[in-house]
Design an enzyme around this catalytic site. Sequence first.
Site, PDB file in Angstrom:
ATOM      1  N   HIS A 261      36.132  33.352  43.353  1.00 41.41           N
ATOM      2  CA  HIS A 261      35.850  33.995  42.068  1.00 41.41           C
ATOM      3  C   HIS A 261      34.342  34.064  41.902  1.00 41.41           C
ATOM      4  CE1 HIS A 261      35.801  34.957  37.805  1.00 41.41           C
ATOM      5  NE2 HIS A 261      37.105  35.140  37.856  1.00 41.41           N
ATOM      6  N   ASP A 317      44.799  33.933  39.840  1.00 41.40           N
ATOM      7  CA  ASP A 317      45.869  34.733  40.437  1.00 41.40           C
ATOM      8  C   ASP A 317      46.661  33.964  41.483  1.00 41.40           C
ATOM      9  OD1 ASP A 317      45.324  37.231  39.084  1.00 41.40           O
ATOM     10  OD2 ASP A 317      43.502  37.342  40.290  1.00 41.40           O
TER      11      ASP A 317
END
Length: 378
Positions: A261, A317
């Site tokens: 990320h 996710d």
Amino acid sequence: MIEYIPGLAGVPATESSISSIDGENGILAYRGYSIEDLVKNSSFEEASMLLLHGELPNKQELEEFRCLLQSHYRVKSNIRTMMWSLPPTGHPMNVLQMAIASMATFYPEAKAATPDSDVTQVALIHILSTTATLVSMWENVRNGYDPVPPDPSMGYAQNFLQMLCGREPSDEIVKLFDACLILHAEHTINASTFSAMVTASTLTNPFAAMSAAVGTLAGPLHGGANEDVLNMLDEIGEAKNARAYIENRLKNKQVIWGMGHREYSIKDPRATILQKMIEEYVNKTGITISKRFETALEVERVCEELLSAKGVYPNVDFYSGILYAEILHLPTDQFTPIFAVARSAGWLAHWSEQVHHNRIFRPTQIYTGADFRSYPKK
């Protein structure tokens, strides 16, 4: 000389008091409250009110807000008619984007130029209330069923699940889903939020800005990654295959879905919460889930060994798709629309912040084309 920064990576585009991230320590906070505290103590309605109004409500304020949301669960029959005219193979995100944009025709007086007017404020509540209704409507319509009507006596998460699945969920499932909505409600200036802000900066109606955000979220590099995680786990098959799979992907410079990320150099706190939620629910209920979770744990272990030096760890996710598929039993292509339902709270908060201190976005470019030249004679 103007420096070109691809993707505007790290370029401050606004000032905001809505949420913050400490990427080095893995902290996400809404208005100063950690995501861990909100998941443990709050509800989606309360978290939404916090995002929209800046402070946690008292008991009476929260009850009034809940009642207001419940009174706006329904949508116009015209939208249902539009859905029946669409091919059932249409992706839910495309349908959601269309449906939200169409609602502007029912609220022509809702304007960014008058964000505090009664009609605009009602429109904002209507967006937050009905996004869940729209998602569940399409799930029923595309399968040939009339939509399950909303129940104004139910809380947001419970009503959403009942409309989506056609049956009343257990209290434990509602609690899990409510936590998922809180986790996805806001995450500073990401691609879809920025899209909403850019659209809002033109002072168009709020439905247009939300529709733009939905369209941006639909991409696999943003909201669609949890579907790709499940596909990846199914491709790996078993935990014993994880290392060879990951090493091959890295060798060929391919994406490891759900890993890494831009904001976090350690594990995404939302991923940590989701993993714990899955483990606690399985231990409490004794249910049997597929090999996906075991495989995911091994993928995380291998990636930590191979990629932790680069600050690559699981993001939200990585585990959300497993929870949706294995525990909530939701259709895979509805994962991103559910993300949109939750994120509508954050989008609306940024919409309001943008239009109250508005300046239209007008970035520049670095031209790389041909030098000035004359048109050739014929």
